[in-house]
Design a protein around this motif. Structure first.
Motif, PDB file in Angstrom:
ATOM      1  N   LYS A 131      -6.024 -37.811 -76.839  1.00  0.00           N
ATOM      2  CA  LYS A 131      -5.169 -36.694 -76.436  1.00  0.00           C
ATOM      3  C   LYS A 131      -3.997 -36.550 -77.393  1.00  0.00           C
ATOM      4  O   LYS A 131      -3.591 -35.433 -77.739  1.00  0.00           O
ATOM      5  N   ARG A 155      -6.470 -24.450 -81.660  1.00  0.00           N
ATOM      6  CA  ARG A 155      -6.213 -25.752 -81.060  1.00  0.00           C
ATOM      7  C   ARG A 155      -7.530 -26.460 -80.786  1.00  0.00           C
ATOM      8  O   ARG A 155      -8.593 -25.837 -80.719  1.00  0.00           O
ATOM      9  N   SER A 158      -7.801 -29.392 -74.953  1.00  0.00           N
ATOM     10  CA  SER A 158      -8.102 -28.488 -73.832  1.00  0.00           C
ATOM     11  C   SER A 158      -9.264 -27.557 -74.141  1.00  0.00           C
ATOM     12  O   SER A 158      -9.320 -26.438 -73.629  1.00  0.00           O
ATOM     13  N   THR A 159     -10.177 -28.005 -74.985  1.00  0.00           N
ATOM     14  CA  THR A 159     -11.379 -27.235 -75.295  1.00  0.00           C
ATOM     15  C   THR A 159     -12.610 -28.095 -75.033  1.00  0.00           C
ATOM     16  O   THR A 159     -12.521 -29.321 -74.890  1.00  0.00           O
ATOM     17  N   GLU A 236     -10.775 -34.466 -67.719  1.00  0.00           N
ATOM     18  CA  GLU A 236      -9.468 -34.375 -67.070  1.00  0.00           C
ATOM     19  C   GLU A 236      -8.335 -34.395 -68.083  1.00  0.00           C
ATOM     20  O   GLU A 236      -7.371 -33.636 -67.964  1.00  0.00           O
ATOM     21  N   TYR A 237      -8.440 -35.250 -69.102  1.00  0.00           N
ATOM     22  CA  TYR A 237      -7.326 -35.437 -70.037  1.00  0.00           C
ATOM     23  C   TYR A 237      -7.489 -34.675 -71.343  1.00  0.00           C
ATOM     24  O   TYR A 237      -6.489 -34.397 -72.016  1.00  0.00           O
ATOM     25  N   GLY A 239      -9.671 -31.837 -71.578  1.00  0.00           N
ATOM     26  CA  GLY A 239     -10.126 -30.481 -71.311  1.00  0.00           C
ATOM     27  C   GLY A 239      -9.115 -29.662 -70.534  1.00  0.00           C
ATOM     28  O   GLY A 239      -7.919 -29.964 -70.502  1.00  0.00           O
ATOM     29  N   SER A 240      -9.613 -28.613 -69.900  1.00  0.00           N
ATOM     30  CA  SER A 240      -8.779 -27.707 -69.107  1.00  0.00           C
ATOM     31  C   SER A 240      -9.569 -27.289 -67.877  1.00  0.00           C
ATOM     32  O   SER A 240     -10.649 -27.825 -67.601  1.00  0.00           O
ATOM     33  N   THR A 241      -9.049 -26.318 -67.151  1.00  0.00           N
ATOM     34  CA  THR A 241      -9.771 -25.817 -65.981  1.00  0.00           C
ATOM     35  C   THR A 241     -11.066 -25.117 -66.377  1.00  0.00           C
ATOM     36  O   THR A 241     -11.951 -24.938 -65.539  1.00  0.00           O
ATOM     37  N   GLN A 242     -11.174 -24.719 -67.636  1.00  0.00           N
ATOM     38  CA  GLN A 242     -12.389 -24.047 -68.120  1.00  0.00           C
ATOM     39  C   GLN A 242     -13.452 -25.041 -68.580  1.00  0.00           C
ATOM     40  O   GLN A 242     -14.557 -24.630 -68.925  1.00  0.00           O
ATOM     41  N   THR A 243     -13.109 -26.316 -68.610  1.00  0.00           N
ATOM     42  CA  THR A 243     -14.067 -27.334 -69.062  1.00  0.00           C
ATOM     43  C   THR A 243     -14.330 -28.379 -67.973  1.00  0.00           C
ATOM     44  O   THR A 243     -14.755 -29.497 -68.275  1.00  0.00           O
ATOM     45  N   THR A 244     -14.081 -28.009 -66.731  1.00  0.00           N
ATOM     46  CA  THR A 244     -14.255 -28.946 -65.622  1.00  0.00           C
ATOM     47  C   THR A 244     -15.701 -29.402 -65.520  1.00  0.00           C
ATOM     48  O   THR A 244     -16.621 -28.588 -65.557  1.00  0.00           O
TER      49      THR A 244
END
Length: 291
Positions: A131, A155, A158-159, A236-237, A239-244
């Protein structure tokens, strides 16, 4: 004497069962019992408040249909990420395992030690380190942006790329070691014989080394794919809400939402999908030798 011999034969008859009894007891307590509990929970209905839910077993199969219809995207995303991770691990691990097995010489143990060394650090710390590495103001992002490999304001953190990268890093050792074992067992005389029969280096690799390394590739693929599907730390660490991923969904259903039947249904359904996929993959690869 006959009585003593008979007693000895009876003891020897029960010896194998006594030897495996501890393992069977362990499996019964820590696998069979939790599995039955999870199964009954998945077919139960909840009543009461979120803080003190009451489960009633009533063969409620709608838990499965609801869970899989509501969380279809995380399930597909998890399998996609796991498949990408497995392929990346295989592509990256095979050359390294080949070098260790055939070219490392006296440095073989040293390289193996370096491969295993990062795993003396906990899984969570390794993920948090990535991260920091992939942070927007970090060295890696600025370097890739300066050479044009990332667009302006681009970036990595978060992908999906970050999640797959984290999964690959965290699980690649489980691909390297089985591949190394399979390659190391190959008799060098087989390769020499193929060259004596006028085979090129590529021909020797394709017809001798690659087929004999398939058991290691199969074992490594299973060891990487199965935990990657259920992983939630990297998503969780990194990614983002789009990679759950589905592991995050199950965790939140158990610990936050406390919808235990839905969480249990997702867990068992995921287990069933993995088993089906593993059996199909094993049959397609055409080998049962995993050692």
């Amino acid at each position: 004497m006959a009585g003593v011999a008979s007693t000895s034969r009876q003891q020897s008859k029960w010896t194998p069962y006594l030897m495996i009894f501890p393992a069977l007891a362990y499996l019964a307590v820590f696998f069979v019992v939790p599995f039955i509990s999870l199964f009954t929970t998945s077919l139960s209905s909840t009543e009461g408040s979120i803080y003190l839910p009451t489960l009633t077993f009533d063969w409620n199969f709608s838990n499965y249909t609801h869970a899989f219809s509501a969380y279809q995207d995380p399930i597909l995303r998890s399998f996609g990420y796991a498949l990408a991770t497995t392929v990346l691990c295989l592509l990256l691990a095979f050359p390294l395992a080949y070098v260790i097995a055939f070219k490392a010489g006296r440095y073989k143990n040293l390289i193996l030690g370096l491969v295993i060394l990062p795993f003396f650090i906990t899984f969570l710390i390794r993920t948090l380190a990535w991260k920091t590495i992939l942070a927007d103001d970090g060295f890696l992002v600025s370097t890739l942006g300066s050479v044009g490999l990332l667009p302006e304001q681009g970036r990595l953190l978060s992908t999906g790329y970050a999640v797959v990268g984290g999964l690959t890093y965290n699980w690649i050792v489980f691909m390297i070691l089985p591949l190394y074992v399979s390659l190391e067992k190959i008799d060098p005389r087989l390769i020499e014989a193929s060259k004596d029969l006028y085979s090129s280096a590529w021909g020797s690799f394709r017809k001798v080394i690659l087929p004999l390394s398939l058991p290691g590739a199969l074992a490594g693929s299973l060891l990487v794919f199965i935990p990657s599907v259920g992983d939630f730390i990297n998503a969780e660490y990194l990614g983002s809400t789009q990679t759950t991923m589905i592991g995050t969904v199950i965790q939140k259903q158990f610990l936050i939402v406390r919808d235990y039947p839905a969480a249990a249904a997702l867990s068992l359904g995921l287990m069933a999908l993995i088993v089906v996929g593993v059996l199909a993959y094993t049959k397609a690869l055409g080998t049962e030798d995993l050692v």
